[in-house]
Design a protein around this motif. Structure first.
Motif, mmCIF file in Angstrom:
data_model
loop_
_atom_site.group_PDB
_atom_site.id
_atom_site.type_symbol
_atom_site.label_atom_id
_atom_site.label_comp_id
_atom_site.label_asym_id
_atom_site.label_seq_id
_atom_site.Cartn_x
_atom_site.Cartn_y
_atom_site.Cartn_z
ATOM 1 N N GLU A 129 39.640 41.005 56.486
ATOM 2 C CA GLU A 129 40.184 41.568 57.726
ATOM 3 C C GLU A 129 40.977 42.846 57.461
ATOM 4 O O GLU A 129 41.041 43.737 58.308
ATOM 5 C CB GLU A 129 41.084 40.539 58.414
ATOM 6 N N ALA A 130 41.573 42.932 56.267
ATOM 7 C CA ALA A 130 42.355 44.114 55.905
ATOM 8 C C ALA A 130 41.499 45.231 55.317
ATOM 9 O O ALA A 130 42.027 46.278 54.921
ATOM 10 C CB ALA A 130 43.448 43.730 54.910
ATOM 11 N N GLY A 131 40.175 44.997 55.234
ATOM 12 C CA GLY A 131 39.274 46.054 54.784
ATOM 13 C C GLY A 131 38.814 45.968 53.347
ATOM 14 O O GLY A 131 38.098 46.855 52.865
ATOM 15 N N TYR A 132 39.150 44.918 52.637
ATOM 16 C CA TYR A 132 38.730 44.780 51.236
ATOM 17 C C TYR A 132 37.336 44.153 51.181
ATOM 18 O O TYR A 132 37.020 43.248 51.950
ATOM 19 C CB TYR A 132 39.742 43.936 50.463
ATOM 20 N N ARG A 133 36.521 44.650 50.254
ATOM 21 C CA ARG A 133 35.121 44.231 50.208
ATOM 22 C C ARG A 133 34.650 43.756 48.830
ATOM 23 O O ARG A 133 33.558 43.225 48.706
ATOM 24 C CB ARG A 133 34.210 45.393 50.651
ATOM 25 N N ARG A 134 35.484 43.900 47.802
ATOM 26 C CA ARG A 134 35.039 43.509 46.457
ATOM 27 C C ARG A 134 36.148 42.717 45.737
ATOM 28 O O ARG A 134 36.713 43.170 44.726
ATOM 29 C CB ARG A 134 34.624 44.728 45.645
ATOM 30 N N PRO A 135 36.453 41.529 46.236
ATOM 31 C CA PRO A 135 37.470 40.707 45.579
ATOM 32 C C PRO A 135 36.906 39.994 44.351
ATOM 33 O O PRO A 135 35.703 39.710 44.278
ATOM 34 C CB PRO A 135 37.849 39.696 46.661
ATOM 35 N N ILE A 136 37.762 39.718 43.394
ATOM 36 C CA ILE A 136 37.397 38.828 42.288
ATOM 37 C C ILE A 136 38.454 37.729 42.203
ATOM 38 O O ILE A 136 39.597 37.899 42.651
ATOM 39 C CB ILE A 136 37.280 39.557 40.933
#
Length: 327
Positions: free
Chosen positions: A183-190
């Motif tokens: 929702e905050a715009g992050y697209r590549r979490p690990i």
């Protein structure tokens, strides 16, 4: 609360009990209520919550007996190396007298205090309830004659005996982290965890992370495991290899992490700096829920290991704490 009750077809009293972690509410009902409360952005009235807590905790009951805090580390104080256990113990120590009980520490050790001898000690002290603390690395079972005791576990590392248990809702917490980051715009979490946490959780965190990234992003993102001693050294390489834009972790960041380029998000509810986004747990509520279950079981003379253990998983609260939103 009225809106939550109406949407789910339950009473307002049930919603109130669920949000206050009352063990009388079925786990599946509690999870539905907590999920909808999170989606609706529900926040309890802090003044009312404080008043209710004060009224409950200020009442002291006549002495009813002693409860045991049972540990089996190689050293009597070994459990104090686990901050979560220390917090839960300290809250139970404070809360128990308000319900008429004392909480005393007991050490189970094959050489110094074997199970049969400790059982005799507990019975001579009139102990009827046992809280199980976290277990040492590589240990997931405590062997003990449980007949005659109500038993409540306070750690996911206790896999046996299978008994009533109060746990942080790791699955729900990881999913919540991923959703909030997307929702905050992050697209590549690990996801990065240390090896002890990985073994104790039996893959719950990984399952939650894979399910959440598939649901909210449409693709898998990597999970990594490393020994605690090597953990911080490896994180930067993992992030660089995946070109990650945020990191979910079971450990707190190193003290100099402010110089790094991606947010470090804690999901275990402990040890994470107050200025960073994280899942935060109210350990006093966890302790209170465990004590509530213990008192009910003792009052109903429900001793020995249960055929159908009650497992209460309590979700933490998401705190954004300066997380930068991405366009």
């Amino acid at each position: 609360m009225r809106q939550i009750a109406k949407q789910l077809g339950v009473s307002i009293a049930t919603v109130s009990r669920a949000l206050n972690h009352d063990p009388r509410v079925k786990p599946e009902t509690r999870e539905r209520i907590e999920r909808l409360a999170e989606e609706l952005g529900y926040e309890p009235d802090p003044a009312l919550s404080a008043l209710n807590a004060y009224r409950h905790e200020s009442q002291r009951h006549a002495f009813r007996g002693t409860l045991a805090w049972l540990t089996n580390y190689p050293e009597p104080e070994g459990w104090r190396s686990v901050p979560t256990s220390v917090r839960l113990h300290d809250h139970l120590k404070d809360l128990a007298p308000k319900r008429g009980y004392n909480l005393d520490e007991f050490w189970l050790n094959a050489d110094e205090m074997p199970a049969r001898r400790l059982d005799q000690v507990l019975r001579s002290r009139g102990v009827r309830g046992i809280f199980l603390s976290s277990l040492p690395v590589g240990v997931n079972e405590i062997m003990f004659p449980w007949e005659g005791y109500s038993v409540v576990s306070l750690s996911e590392t206790v896999q046996r005996p299978q008994t009533h248990s109060i746990q942080k809702s790791t699955y729900f917490d990881v999913r919540r982290c991923v959703r909030r980051l997307v929702e905050a715009g992050y697209r590549r979490p690990i996801l990065a965890v240390h090896d002890r946490f990985h073994r104790g959780m039996q893959g719950v965190h990984q399952g939650a992370f894979y399910a959440a990234t598939q649901e909210y992003l449409g693709y898998d993102c990597p999970c990594h495991v490393a020994p605690i001693a090597e953990f911080h050294q490896r994180v930067e390489g993992w992030a660089r290899d995946f070109q990650a834009d945020c990191l979910l972790s079971s450990l707190a960041p190193p003290v100099d992490y402010e110089s790094h380029r991606i947010p470090w998000i804690g999901f275990t509810g402990d040890l994470h700096p107050s200025h960073q986004a994280a899942i935060v747990h109210d350990f006093r509520n966890l302790a209170k829920a465990a004590l509530d279950i213990m008192v009910v079981k003792i009052q109903h003379s429900e001793f020995g290991l249960p055929e159908a253990p009650l497992i209460l998983r309590i979700a933490g609260k998401w705190t954004e704490n300066g997380l930068q939103r991405r366009s």
